[in-house]
Design a protein around this motif. Sequence first.
Motif, mmCIF file in Angstrom:
data_model
loop_
_atom_site.group_PDB
_atom_site.id
_atom_site.type_symbol
_atom_site.label_atom_id
_atom_site.label_comp_id
_atom_site.label_asym_id
_atom_site.label_seq_id
_atom_site.Cartn_x
_atom_site.Cartn_y
_atom_site.Cartn_z
ATOM 1 N N THR A 108 1.130 0.708 -3.693
ATOM 2 C CA THR A 108 1.736 -0.619 -3.788
ATOM 3 C C THR A 108 2.157 -1.130 -2.418
ATOM 4 O OG1 THR A 108 2.525 -0.160 -6.031
ATOM 5 C CG2 THR A 108 3.606 -1.946 -4.840
ATOM 6 N N ALA A 109 2.754 -0.267 -1.610
ATOM 7 C CA ALA A 109 3.174 -0.669 -0.267
ATOM 8 C C ALA A 109 1.985 -1.139 0.558
ATOM 9 C CB ALA A 109 3.879 0.497 0.424
ATOM 10 N N MET A 110 0.877 -0.415 0.480
ATOM 11 C CA MET A 110 -0.321 -0.809 1.220
ATOM 12 C C MET A 110 -0.914 -2.095 0.660
ATOM 13 S SD MET A 110 -2.165 2.884 1.860
ATOM 14 C CE MET A 110 -1.514 4.055 3.060
ATOM 15 N N ALA A 111 -0.812 -2.267 -0.644
ATOM 16 C CA ALA A 111 -1.342 -3.480 -1.271
ATOM 17 C C ALA A 111 -0.566 -4.718 -0.839
ATOM 18 C CB ALA A 111 -1.318 -3.343 -2.789
ATOM 19 N N THR A 112 0.737 -4.574 -0.603
ATOM 20 C CA THR A 112 1.527 -5.730 -0.166
ATOM 21 C C THR A 112 1.134 -6.191 1.235
ATOM 22 O OG1 THR A 112 3.309 -4.309 0.690
ATOM 23 C CG2 THR A 112 3.511 -5.090 -1.585
ATOM 24 N N GLU A 113 0.546 -5.299 2.026
ATOM 25 C CA GLU A 113 0.066 -5.700 3.350
ATOM 26 C C GLU A 113 -1.171 -6.595 3.232
ATOM 27 O OE1 GLU A 113 -0.555 -2.237 5.731
ATOM 28 O OE2 GLU A 113 1.545 -1.625 5.703
ATOM 29 N N VAL A 114 -1.910 -6.411 2.138
ATOM 30 C CA VAL A 114 -3.088 -7.245 1.882
ATOM 31 C C VAL A 114 -2.684 -8.510 1.135
ATOM 32 C CG1 VAL A 114 -5.381 -7.312 0.807
ATOM 33 C CG2 VAL A 114 -4.512 -5.159 1.753
ATOM 34 N N LYS A 115 -1.766 -8.346 0.198
ATOM 35 C CA LYS A 115 -1.352 -9.444 -0.677
ATOM 36 C C LYS A 115 0.175 -9.466 -0.746
ATOM 37 C CE LYS A 115 -2.129 -11.081 -5.447
ATOM 38 N NZ LYS A 115 -2.729 -12.367 -5.110
ATOM 39 N N PRO A 116 0.842 -10.192 0.167
ATOM 40 C CA PRO A 116 2.308 -10.168 0.241
ATOM 41 C C PRO A 116 3.005 -10.563 -1.058
ATOM 42 C CG PRO A 116 1.372 -11.179 2.204
ATOM 43 C CD PRO A 116 0.242 -10.997 1.237
#
Length: 610
Positions: free
Chosen positions: A267-275
Amino acid sequence: MCGIFGNVGRLKESDMKIAEEMLCHRGPDGQVYKTYDPNVHLFHARLSIVDIAGGTQPMDTEDAAIIFNGEIYNHLDLRKQFRLRGNTHSDTETILLLYQQMGLDMLEHLEGMFAMALYDKRKGKLFLIRDRAGKKPLYFSKTDESIYFGSEQNVLQQVLRPSVRLSAIATYLHSGMVYGKDTPFEGVYELRPGHLLEIDVRSGAMSEQRQWWSIVPFYEKTLDISEEEALAELDKRLKLAVRQRIESSDLEVGCFLSGGIDSGIVTAMATEVKPELRTFTVKFSDKYDESPIARKVANHLGTRHQELSVSYDNLLQDFEKIVNAYGEPFVDDSQIPSYYVAKEARKHLTVIVNGDGGDELLGGYRRYVPYANALLRSKGVKALSKVVAPMLPSPKDKMSLYNYGYRLAKLNSLDSYEQYLSASSDLLLDTSLFKVKPDTALEKTINGIYRKDISDLRKIMLSDFQTILPYILLKKIDISSMQSSLEGRSPFLSKDILEFAPSLPDKLKVKGRTTKYLLRKLAARYLPAGNEKLPKRGFEVPIIGMVDQTLQPILKDYLYSSNCLYKDVLDTSFVEDLMNDKVAMSKDKRAKVLFGLLTMEIWYRNQRGT
């Protein structure tokens, strides 16, 4: 994500109607049927996610045709790399274009999850192909007149009405799984992960399954890499896998966020792609509720977080539907929360990213600790355990320190195959209870792995990857999500991770008593302070209460029936004693065995149509 069904040879019109009806949940956005050559009949039920307008299947060119279940996350990169020019933006067309350029050598370039039927018109060959880890299922059967294949066993069962294989049922009761190419049905087979099958569409000749990818070589080598280098490489590879799974969709993609570190890192890495990422967690009304931990992580990452309230109030009414979806006996009790979670999540999104696969590849299970610390090697300890283990009383609490010592003593008293089953699925190991001998394929696989010149830790992790992961965990994920037409994506099962994590030094997976050591180091970079120290979390089920209370009415109905399947396989007096709680067995183990028997009997009655 879709459902596929096909036939080589003669096909009845009623067969396609069965396929359309039974696979609609996997592809509610459209069902298309085409005939080629004239012996090749392909049906596709589509869940539209990539190139919604142009990705209709079956899809064909002058040279080939395909039906495809899954997603190829790097398909646009492949178009650039190999200068592929198509008429759509579909990953399905990318497969066709790549096959036209390099044939089956294309498989090594595909990053994703897939089960496909690829028809080469010029060669008159149809290929059934399954992805590396076995994320997407595929089954097949050969009759005198035709070869059938499909995404679910239930479809082939309805079309062919095969008889039950009692040896497969014995394997299930012994090991907790139906393993390998054989299914519980006579003449119906599962295409194994990383394998393909070739069919001559004119003669009807069918090859044996052959492996196009294997994880074994990656367990047989060890990377010369420092902890810092390994951490940087894992970070880079996992970020790429997450990015691909977020971006490869025309629909919004969200994340399942449990209280564990795997889903937290993803999830943390996904927020870097999709804030503005949407995250979901499950809120149970019992002691297994992890939503407060997930809420803390969501606040830390700034996601649009939502708690999905799940209860088991309707379990008695839903239970048979949940069980029958698997098309085979299925012992994993987390199929229950998995069904309800997917059902709730589908009300909000169609595509969800999860943290599945991290435990198997990076050392997340507590049972790995003795294997990593040579606690099962000492001949003296083993000899003592063989004497002491039979005398130890069963533990009352599976989370107690005594239970850990009890399990360790039991493991030390067993050899390879039985030891692995005891450490993992742990169902009915005592074969003296059986009237029918279990199949030997699983035993041969485990014993072969345990003879390899690799560490004890690698032996059990490789065993898990080849057995429990595809035949229990990924099967559960696929069926539970597709019942609600929900697509689940798993970055930890990317090609980059599969071909990297097994070769990491053992001390970076389990160090002392610390499981998932390297991943915990990574978690410290992304998650709230202290979260990296949390124990493994998953869907825990109050199995004792379910069996003794909630499910008791149908348990008695099925296990006291005159037409029980277990009576053909097991000592019936054992089941009677089990029902009356007269067997020397822990409460958790008793509940698990009864749950496994119940799901088996529900499946058996359903496939007989009674």
